[in-house]
Design an enzyme around this catalytic site. Structure first.
Site, PDB file in Angstrom:
ATOM      1  N   HIS A 109     -11.916  11.482  -1.002  1.00 16.06           N
ATOM      2  CA  HIS A 109     -10.633  10.890  -1.401  1.00 16.06           C
ATOM      3  C   HIS A 109     -10.818  10.316  -2.809  1.00 16.06           C
ATOM      4  O   HIS A 109     -11.927   9.909  -3.173  1.00 16.06           O
ATOM      5  CB  HIS A 109     -10.328   9.769  -0.399  1.00 16.06           C
ATOM      6  N   ASP A 128     -17.792   6.151   3.148  1.00 20.24           N
ATOM      7  CA  ASP A 128     -16.366   5.862   3.195  1.00 20.24           C
ATOM      8  C   ASP A 128     -15.915   6.165   4.618  1.00 20.24           C
ATOM      9  O   ASP A 128     -15.738   7.329   4.988  1.00 20.24           O
ATOM     10  CB  ASP A 128     -15.641   6.734   2.158  1.00 20.24           C
ATOM     11  N   GLN A 158     -11.560   7.117   7.543  1.00 21.65           N
ATOM     12  CA  GLN A 158     -10.995   8.022   8.557  1.00 21.65           C
ATOM     13  C   GLN A 158     -11.868   8.128   9.798  1.00 21.65           C
ATOM     14  O   GLN A 158     -11.551   8.894  10.708  1.00 21.65           O
ATOM     15  CB  GLN A 158     -10.765   9.417   7.953  1.00 21.65           C
ATOM     16  N   LYS A 184      -5.491   1.484   8.958  1.00 20.77           N
ATOM     17  CA  LYS A 184      -5.639   2.813   9.558  1.00 20.77           C
ATOM     18  C   LYS A 184      -6.168   2.710  10.982  1.00 20.77           C
ATOM     19  O   LYS A 184      -6.321   3.713  11.668  1.00 20.77           O
ATOM     20  CB  LYS A 184      -6.591   3.673   8.727  1.00 20.77           C
ATOM     21  N   CYS A 220      -4.429  12.703  -2.082  1.00 17.45           N
ATOM     22  CA  CYS A 220      -5.418  11.971  -2.900  1.00 17.45           C
ATOM     23  C   CYS A 220      -6.782  12.661  -2.863  1.00 17.45           C
ATOM     24  O   CYS A 220      -7.825  11.995  -2.787  1.00 17.45           O
ATOM     25  CB  CYS A 220      -5.564  10.517  -2.465  1.00 17.45           C
TER      26      CYS A 220
HETATM   27  N1  7TS Z   1     -10.977   6.992   1.851  1.00 14.84           N
HETATM   28  C1  7TS Z   1     -10.416   7.884   2.678  1.00 14.84           C
HETATM   29  C2  7TS Z   1     -11.273   8.930   3.327  1.00 14.84           C
HETATM   30  C3  7TS Z   1      -9.050   7.808   2.922  1.00 14.84           C
HETATM   31  O1  7TS Z   1      -8.490   8.704   3.748  1.00 14.84           O
HETATM   32  C4  7TS Z   1      -8.279   6.809   2.307  1.00 14.84           C
HETATM   33  C5  7TS Z   1      -6.787   6.727   2.470  1.00 14.84           C
HETATM   34  C6  7TS Z   1      -8.929   5.884   1.478  1.00 14.84           C
HETATM   35  C7  7TS Z   1     -10.275   6.016   1.262  1.00 14.84           C
HETATM   36  C8  7TS Z   1      -8.212   4.756   0.824  1.00 14.84           C
HETATM   37  O2  7TS Z   1      -7.833   3.806   1.771  1.00 14.84           O
HETATM   38  P1  7TS Z   1      -6.962   2.542   1.350  1.00 14.84           P
HETATM   39  O3  7TS Z   1      -6.652   1.881   2.642  1.00 14.84           O
HETATM   40  O4  7TS Z   1      -7.792   1.707   0.456  1.00 14.84           O
HETATM   41  O5  7TS Z   1      -5.742   3.080   0.660  1.00 14.84           O
HETATM   42  N2  7TS Z   1      -6.187   7.931   2.856  1.00 14.84           N
HETATM   43  C9  7TS Z   1      -4.867   8.194   2.845  1.00 14.84           C
HETATM   44  C10 7TS Z   1      -4.365   9.430   3.253  1.00 14.84           C
HETATM   45  O6  7TS Z   1      -5.036  10.352   3.683  1.00 14.84           O
HETATM   46  N3  7TS Z   1      -3.031   9.406   3.114  1.00 14.84           N
HETATM   47  O7  7TS Z   1      -2.672   8.213   2.619  1.00 14.84           O
HETATM   48  C11 7TS Z   1      -3.815   7.449   2.452  1.00 14.84           C
END
Ligand code: 7TS
Length: 403
Positions: A120, A197, A200, A223, A361
């Protein structure tokens, strides 16, 4: 597992979209939030809102206890050695930026970091920004045709300048569950630390940071059925102690003068300013929610939905699914023929199906797949087979409309 009982905790699942029952399949972007979490937020705003770690007042001490109870809970839940290894951030993104900025300070010109094609942007851009401060070389692990990391290529990227591996546990586009323990073992055999990371992974997989032996593990509360605006950075104490503060301000100091400032102990050294203590307190209830159902039940249910939906989707003419690893979480990224992902997503929305379209992303991954974007449906524990059927019927209808 009684899905109806679970769904009762999520009033949002009863809403309509354009007159149709909403089918929420964008859980990878953010999951919905059960009432115990919402109630905990309301309770705190109505009963216990006071700034944390601010002196002797009863209400401040209560608020502090609630925040710190979550820190202990998270530490136990992911099996950290100590709650000092749990840092609250705004999200996975800020957690990774913290490491890039602070651990990045320990790196030297010419040092190398290993990333993968399936990261990401949150696990790419912070390293590039570091690269603007120092000359840091990024080495990228490629993927194979089913969307798994090429581990031979991974092993071949190591040399004496390799200083960090930063890799996702689960891909937000392909759903691939990476063999994270093997990845960490190999890095450690080269004395290289690993940042995982876990954004997910944490909603679907039991994470034990000590069993994985991860050096850093980052994830987001929103999430995993928790509130927005909160992330967790787990870091091994020995790294966190070596690392300089990330941001300066209140709460992260021991003593401030205009000549010399000393910093607070872990974890507070990395928590400048007032945190989202309300959300942090409520996060405890999201962990309750997951633990009450149990990861085994969550994984079994989501996996059954994934298999069922994938098999039926593949019968639709022109269907192409991106990411077909054996070890896959419940994310389905797809395209139909040459249709644009945006058109498919718009039409699904008119049928009440809430999915995400675009590059998710992960533009470098899209480039490696030779596409601009996909439509992505992703399941959570509250999704039902009836919803899967409606989703499949909707995709069939959209495919026919676009023909
Ligand atoms: N890393 C991964 C693997 C992600 O899927 C996401 C967000 C992030 C980092 C960032 O997370 P945040 O909470 O700091 O924003 N992924 C997604 C997505 O797949 N669609 O919207 C956000």
């Amino acid at each position: 597992m009684d899905i109806n009982k679970i769904r009762e905790q999520f009033p949002i699942l009863n809403r309509k979209i354009k007159g149709k029952d909403m089918i929420y399949l964008d859980n990878t972007a953010t999951s919905q939030t059960p009432m115990p979490v919402v109630d905990a937020i309301t309770d705190m705003y109505t009963q216990t809102k006071a700034n944390v770690h601010r002196g002797v007042s009863t209400i401040s001490q209560e608020a502090t206890d609630m925040q710190e109870a979550t820190r202990r809970r998270v530490a136990q839940w992911i099996n950290a050695s100590s709650e000092q290894e749990i840092i609250f951030t705004r999200g996975t993104t800020e957690a990774i930026n913290l490491v890039a900025s602070s651990f990045g300070n320990l790196l030297e010109n010419g040092d190398e970091i290993i990333l993968t094609t399936m990261e990401h942007h949150a696990n790419i851009v912070p390293w590039q920004l570091l690269g603007q401060r120092k000359r840091i070389i990024l080495r990228i692990v490629p993927i194979n045709e089913v969307g798994e990391l090429n581990l031979n290529a991974y092993r071949s990227l190591f040399n004496e300048r390799t200083k960090l591996v930063a890799v996702c546990h689960v891909s937000n586009v392909l759903g691939t569950v990476n063999p994270i323990k093997d990845i960490i073992d190999f890095a450690h055999s080269n004395s290289v630390p690993v940042l995982v990371d876990g954004a997910q992974a944490i909603p679907h997989i039991k994470v034990d940071v000590r069993d994985l032996d991860a050096d850093f593990y980052a994830f987001s509360a929103h999430k995993m059925y928790g509130p927005t605006g909160i992330g967790i950075l787990y870091g091994k104490k020995r790294w966190l102690e070596m690392m300089p503060p990330y941001q300066g301000g209140g709460e992260m100091i021991a003593n401030v003068s205009f000549d010399n400032t000393t910093f607070a102990e872990l974890p507070f050294k990395f928590e400048a300013g007032t945190p989202d203590f309300v959300g942090i307190a409520a996060l405890n209830k999201a962990i309750d929610f997951i633990e009450e159902i149990g990861y085994d039940n969550i994984a079994a249910h989501e996996h059954a939905l994934l298999t069922y939906t994938t098999e039926r989707m593949l019968k639709i003419p022109g269907m192409k699914i991106f990411g077909t690893s054996e070890n896959k979480s419940a994310v389905i990224s797809f395209l139909i023929g040459n249709e644009h992902h945006y058109d498919i997503g718009m039409l699904l929305d008119t049928l009440g199906i809430e999915v995400r379209t675009g590059h998710h992303c992960a533009q470098p991954l899209m480039r490696s797949l030779g596409i601009e974007g996909t439509v992505r449906a992703s399941f959570a524990v509250y999704n039902t087979f009836e919803e899967a059927d409606k989703f499949i019927a909707a995709v069939e209808r959209v495919a026919a409309m676009l023909k």
